[in-house]
Write a protein that holds these residues in place. Structure first.
Motif, mmCIF file in Angstrom:
data_model
loop_
_atom_site.group_PDB
_atom_site.id
_atom_site.type_symbol
_atom_site.label_atom_id
_atom_site.label_comp_id
_atom_site.label_asym_id
_atom_site.label_seq_id
_atom_site.Cartn_x
_atom_site.Cartn_y
_atom_site.Cartn_z
ATOM 1 N N ARG A 128 1.764 6.969 -14.669
ATOM 2 C CA ARG A 128 2.699 6.359 -13.727
ATOM 3 C C ARG A 128 4.101 6.336 -14.325
ATOM 4 O O ARG A 128 4.303 5.839 -15.426
ATOM 5 C CB ARG A 128 2.224 4.945 -13.398
ATOM 6 C CG ARG A 128 2.985 4.304 -12.284
ATOM 7 C CD ARG A 128 2.314 3.055 -11.802
ATOM 8 N NE ARG A 128 2.345 2.013 -12.813
ATOM 9 C CZ ARG A 128 1.942 0.771 -12.613
ATOM 10 N NH1 ARG A 128 1.433 0.428 -11.455
ATOM 11 N NH2 ARG A 128 2.002 -0.116 -13.563
ATOM 12 N N HIS B 150 0.834 -1.210 0.000
ATOM 13 C CA HIS B 150 0.000 0.000 0.000
ATOM 14 C C HIS B 150 0.867 1.258 0.000
ATOM 15 O O HIS B 150 0.537 2.242 -0.674
ATOM 16 C CB HIS B 150 -0.970 -0.006 1.184
ATOM 17 C CG HIS B 150 -2.136 -0.914 0.982
ATOM 18 N ND1 HIS B 150 -3.108 -0.677 0.032
ATOM 19 C CD2 HIS B 150 -2.478 -2.078 1.585
ATOM 20 C CE1 HIS B 150 -4.002 -1.653 0.060
ATOM 21 N NE2 HIS B 150 -3.645 -2.513 0.986
ATOM 22 N N THR B 151 1.972 1.219 0.718
ATOM 23 C CA THR B 151 2.897 2.364 0.734
ATOM 24 C C THR B 151 3.481 2.581 -0.652
ATOM 25 O O THR B 151 3.543 3.713 -1.135
ATOM 26 C CB THR B 151 4.020 2.138 1.765
ATOM 27 O OG1 THR B 151 3.418 1.980 3.055
ATOM 28 C CG2 THR B 151 4.998 3.295 1.775
ATOM 29 N N THR B 152 3.892 1.509 -1.328
ATOM 30 C CA THR B 152 4.465 1.668 -2.669
ATOM 31 C C THR B 152 3.414 2.137 -3.665
ATOM 32 O O THR B 152 3.734 2.886 -4.586
ATOM 33 C CB THR B 152 5.149 0.379 -3.172
ATOM 34 O OG1 THR B 152 4.186 -0.670 -3.273
ATOM 35 C CG2 THR B 152 6.294 -0.033 -2.253
ATOM 36 N N ASN B 153 2.158 1.732 -3.478
ATOM 37 C CA ASN B 153 1.089 2.237 -4.352
ATOM 38 C C ASN B 153 0.948 3.743 -4.201
ATOM 39 O O ASN B 153 0.754 4.471 -5.180
ATOM 40 C CB ASN B 153 -0.237 1.543 -4.047
ATOM 41 C CG ASN B 153 -0.283 0.115 -4.549
ATOM 42 O OD1 ASN B 153 0.574 -0.318 -5.317
ATOM 43 N ND2 ASN B 153 -1.268 -0.622 -4.099
ATOM 44 N N ARG B 154 1.046 4.232 -2.949
ATOM 45 C CA ARG B 154 0.971 5.683 -2.719
ATOM 46 C C ARG B 154 2.175 6.389 -3.338
ATOM 47 O O ARG B 154 2.039 7.470 -3.915
ATOM 48 C CB ARG B 154 0.869 5.985 -1.219
ATOM 49 C CG ARG B 154 -0.504 5.665 -0.649
ATOM 50 C CD ARG B 154 -0.694 6.219 0.765
ATOM 51 N NE ARG B 154 0.259 5.709 1.734
ATOM 52 C CZ ARG B 154 0.138 4.557 2.392
ATOM 53 N NH1 ARG B 154 -0.918 3.795 2.189
ATOM 54 N NH2 ARG B 154 1.046 4.184 3.256
ATOM 55 N N ALA C 68 1.662 6.761 -7.045
ATOM 56 C CA ALA C 68 0.741 7.871 -7.326
ATOM 57 C C ALA C 68 1.439 9.215 -7.116
ATOM 58 O O ALA C 68 1.287 10.131 -7.933
ATOM 59 C CB ALA C 68 -0.491 7.767 -6.431
ATOM 60 N N LEU C 69 2.218 9.320 -6.062
ATOM 61 C CA LEU C 69 2.938 10.564 -5.766
ATOM 62 C C LEU C 69 3.934 10.898 -6.878
ATOM 63 O O LEU C 69 4.090 12.059 -7.253
ATOM 64 C CB LEU C 69 3.666 10.433 -4.421
ATOM 65 C CG LEU C 69 4.530 11.607 -3.985
ATOM 66 C CD1 LEU C 69 3.658 12.808 -3.629
ATOM 67 C CD2 LEU C 69 5.387 11.206 -2.788
#
Length: 185
Positions: free
Chosen positions: A86, A70-74, A77-78
């Motif tokens: 992406r 989930h952190t890498t998904n954020r 996006a960032l």
């Protein structure tokens, strides 16, 4: 051998040597005027990079893999372009002495649900003194340089385990549960 990038450059990168404040700019570059002091366009080291594997220290608990994904998904996006495209695909995982495991948001027959919308797959298995791919292993993970990277990482992990884990005779069952169990990448 199936990857179109098999003949490409393999670039190991020591992220601990890059200041956190410079990380995004150094990795992805920036446009002139993107921030105070950005007087010209700067190409990041990922500009022409198609695949990068990184390992982190210290050891991580594999139970944290869904949270890490989930952190890498954020982060994806960032680090997307202003148009939402992406620029990077981050696939976290962990390595232990027997396997390399990757996290994904996509379900397939060979993936197991680990919670919170995240699945995990054993991408490589350690067999006959080397990491071996499965039929579902992504082509980039079959490349000899990639397999060599994970072999080298396994040796580092094995050495780290030897230094940090006391003999099982002196560790209680509760203590064994608290011991580190995987090297994150």
């Amino acid at each position: 051998d199936l990857s179109p990038r098999r003949e490409g450059t393999f670039l190991p990168l020591n992220c601990s040597a890059i200041s956190p404040t410079l990380m995004e700019s150094e990795l992805f570059g920036h446009e002139k005027g993107a921030f105070t002091g950005a007087i010209e366009r700067h190409l990041g080291c990922f500009e022409d990079l198609s695949r990068l594997y990184m390992a982190f220290d210290p050891l991580i608990n594999p139970a944290a893999l869904a949270t890490v994904k989930h952190t890498t998904n954020r982060l994806e996006a960032l680090w997307s372009t202003a148009q939402g495209q992406r620029r990077v695909n981050v696939d976290p995982g962990y390595l232990d002495l027997a396997k390399v495991v990757l996290a994904s948001t996509k379900d397939h027959s060979h993936r197991l649900y680990i919670g919170d919308g995240i699945f995990a797959e054993v991408t490589l298995r350690y067999r006959q003194h080397a990491f071996q791919p499965w039929e579902w292993t992504y082509p980039d993970y079959r490349v000899p340089a990639t397999l060599a990277f994970f072999q080298q990482l396994r040796e580092l992990y094995k050495a780290q385990l030897r230094r940090s884990i006391p003999s099982s005779a002196t560790v209680s069952a509760e203590g064994r549960k608290a011991l580190p169990s995987g090297r994150g990448f």
